[in-house]
Design a protein around this motif. Structure first.
Motif, short mmCIF file in Angstrom:
data_model
loop_
_atom_site.label_atom_id
_atom_site.label_comp_id
_atom_site.label_asym_id
_atom_site.label_seq_id
_atom_site.Cartn_x
_atom_site.Cartn_y
_atom_site.Cartn_z
N LEU A 99 0.48 2.00 -2.15
CA LEU A 99 0.43 1.33 -0.84
C LEU A 99 -0.42 0.27 -0.97
O LEU A 99 -0.23 -0.83 -0.35
CB LEU A 99 0.04 2.30 0.13
N HIS A 100 -1.66 0.59 -1.91
CA HIS A 100 -2.59 -0.86 -2.11
C HIS A 100 -1.73 -2.08 -2.60
O HIS A 100 -2.02 -3.04 -2.21
CB HIS A 100 -3.83 -0.25 -2.94
N ASP A 101 -1.13 -1.73 -3.70
CA ASP A 101 -0.48 -2.75 -4.32
C ASP A 101 0.52 -3.44 -3.58
O ASP A 101 0.89 -4.90 -3.40
CB ASP A 101 0.41 -2.29 -5.62
N LEU A 102 1.34 -2.81 -2.76
CA LEU A 102 2.32 -3.29 -1.81
C LEU A 102 1.50 -4.15 -0.67
O LEU A 102 2.00 -5.11 -0.40
CB LEU A 102 3.30 -2.16 -1.07
N ALA A 103 0.44 -3.66 -0.22
CA ALA A 103 -0.23 -4.26 0.85
C ALA A 103 -0.67 -5.73 0.25
O ALA A 103 -0.75 -6.77 0.77
CB ALA A 103 -1.43 -3.59 1.48
N GLU A 104 -1.31 -5.87 -1.05
CA GLU A 104 -1.63 -7.00 -1.84
C GLU A 104 -0.49 -7.98 -2.02
O GLU A 104 -0.70 -9.16 -1.83
CB GLU A 104 -2.53 -6.64 -2.82
N GLN A 105 0.62 -7.36 -2.33
CA GLN A 105 1.78 -8.23 -2.82
C GLN A 105 2.20 -8.98 -1.42
O GLN A 105 2.41 -10.17 -1.40
CB GLN A 105 2.55 -7.33 -3.55
N ARG A 132 -8.05 7.78 0.13
CA ARG A 132 -8.15 6.56 -0.96
C ARG A 132 -7.91 5.27 -0.66
O ARG A 132 -8.44 4.39 -1.12
CB ARG A 132 -7.10 7.10 -2.12
N LEU A 133 -7.17 5.05 0.38
CA LEU A 133 -6.76 3.86 0.90
C LEU A 133 -7.98 3.05 1.57
O LEU A 133 -8.13 1.98 1.37
CB LEU A 133 -5.49 3.82 1.93
N LEU A 134 -8.75 4.06 2.31
CA LEU A 134 -9.74 3.58 2.98
C LEU A 134 -11.01 3.27 1.98
O LEU A 134 -12.03 2.77 2.44
CB LEU A 134 -10.36 4.25 4.05
N ALA A 135 -10.95 3.57 0.87
CA ALA A 135 -11.95 3.19 -0.25
C ALA A 135 -11.76 1.98 -0.87
O ALA A 135 -12.30 1.71 -2.13
CB ALA A 135 -12.18 4.47 -1.33
N GLY A 136 -11.04 1.11 -0.26
CA GLY A 136 -10.85 -0.31 -0.99
C GLY A 136 -9.58 -0.96 -0.77
O GLY A 136 -9.23 -1.97 -1.33
N SER A 137 -9.25 -0.79 0.53
CA SER A 137 -7.95 -1.96 1.21
C SER A 137 -8.41 -2.91 1.22
O SER A 137 -9.71 -3.42 1.70
CB SER A 137 -7.41 -0.99 2.54
N ARG A 268 -14.44 -8.14 1.72
CA ARG A 268 -13.04 -8.18 2.37
C ARG A 268 -12.25 -6.72 1.72
O ARG A 268 -10.82 -6.76 1.47
CB ARG A 268 -12.09 -9.50 1.93
N ARG A 269 -12.88 -5.92 1.68
CA ARG A 269 -12.35 -4.46 1.11
C ARG A 269 -13.00 -3.56 2.17
O ARG A 269 -14.16 -3.47 2.38
CB ARG A 269 -12.57 -4.07 -0.31
N VAL A 270 -12.14 -2.55 2.47
CA VAL A 270 -12.83 -1.45 3.04
C VAL A 270 -13.48 -0.40 2.23
O VAL A 270 -13.17 -0.26 1.14
CB VAL A 270 -11.69 -0.44 4.03
N LEU A 271 -14.84 -0.21 2.44
CA LEU A 271 -15.65 0.60 1.76
C LEU A 271 -16.39 1.56 2.78
O LEU A 271 -17.35 0.98 3.32
CB LEU A 271 -16.51 0.03 1.12
N LEU A 272 -15.88 2.72 3.07
CA LEU A 272 -16.52 3.43 4.25
C LEU A 272 -17.95 4.02 4.09
O LEU A 272 -18.44 4.23 3.11
CB LEU A 272 -15.68 4.96 4.35
N GLY A 273 -18.63 3.85 5.12
CA GLY A 273 -19.93 4.19 5.44
C GLY A 273 -20.11 5.50 6.17
O GLY A 273 -19.16 6.18 6.52
#
Length: 293
Positions: A99-105, A132-137, A268-273
């Motif tokens: 999903l990460h790759d598709l979102a970037e593409q 995992r998505l929320l750790a770097g989208s 510009r990446r999600v990195l949860l606090g």
């Protein structure tokens, strides 16, 4: 008021065979219609392993792809096969990676996933893929609560968990873009923790009151300035007191709640606090976590 420019980036929703996929599909379909953009329904299946065992590995991969196609067929039926929806099967080492790759593409405007199957009704509890998505989208990530009690659009307001930091301002900017499309007012909420949860150790009663008074004045001024800085949108704001996560989690008077990730990490990446991570497990309404600017 000038109409907002069209959104060209798609909304992507990750689907699987779990019951919470229906919640994700409903939220993603609403988001795509609201933004006037394409919806992509994606199912990730395992990619062939570099150390695969020949025929056995190939047969297993083919079986997993067939299962992914069945999930897509169910999603198509659930949505009623509307126009402007693409259906994609993605091969990857993991669902989150695919999903990460598709979102970037595709330069996605929003990535939507469901909660975990063990979540209580109307509560968020993201599973491993969402975590995992929320750790770097690279784009905002929306998580739909299990068994959404009401579809988006019922409450008529868009909430923002606001703090005057780069990630808080990024959340406000993203929420304002949606509000301009829906015509909904924004509700900015800042929560001041009660009692010694918000105070330095051993302040004393008088200093404690002074500290809280100053904090409230500072937060109110920040909320007022933020509200005045959003053009073309009706903005309401509230300063509430209590446990930060619980207070935000109970914001049922909004359709969707936007929050920042945190004030550090890759741009510009999600990195949860701490707050956003805990809020994901408590919120009753759909939650959108926005990468910091």
């Amino acid at each position: 008021m000038t109409a907002p420019p069209p959104v060209t980036e798609p909304v992507i929703v990750g689907a699987d065979a779990g019951a919470c996929t229906q919640d994700a599909l409903a939220l993603a379909h609403w988001a795509a219609r609201t933004l006037g953009t394409t919806l992509i329904v994606a199912v990730v299946h395992p990619a062939p392993s570099a150390l695969g065992s020949g025929r056995v590995d190939a047969e297993w991969i083919a079986d997993r792809r067939a299962a992914a196609e069945r999930v897509l067929a169910t999603a198509r039926e659930t949505l009623g096969d509307p126009p402007d929806v693409e259906y994609r099967v993605v091969a990857s080492s993991s669902a989150a990676h695919g999903l990460h790759d598709l979102a970037e593409q595709r330069k996605a405007a929003l990535l939507v996933v469901g909660s975990t199957a063990s979540a209580p009704v109307s509560r968020l509890l993201p599973g491993s893929t969402a975590d995992r998505l929320l750790a770097g989208s690279v784009c905002p990530v929306a998580v739909a609560p299990s068994g959404m009690a009401e579809p988006p659009g019922t409450a008529g307001r868009i909430g923002v968990a606001y703090v005057d930091t780069p990630d808080g301002r990024a959340a406000l900017e993203s929420a304002a873009r949606l509000a301009r499309r829906t015509g909904s007012p924004l509700l900015l909420v800042t929560v001041v923790a009660r009692g010694d949860a918000a105070l330095p150790f051993m302040l004393g009663a008088d200093a404690e009151r002074a500290f809280l008074d100053t904090a409230r004045e500072t937060y109110e001024e920040a909320l007022r300035k933020a509200a005045e800085a959003v053009p073309g949108v009706t903005v309401e704001w509230e300063l509430r007191s209590g446990d930060v996560v619980e207070t935000l989690a109970e914001l049922t008077e909004v359709d969707v709640l936007f929050c920042g990730s945190r004030g550090y990490g890759p741009a510009r990446r999600v990195l949860l606090g701490g707050v956003s991570a805990r809020l994901l497990r408590r919120a009753r309404r759909p939650l959108v976590v926005v990468p910091r600017a």
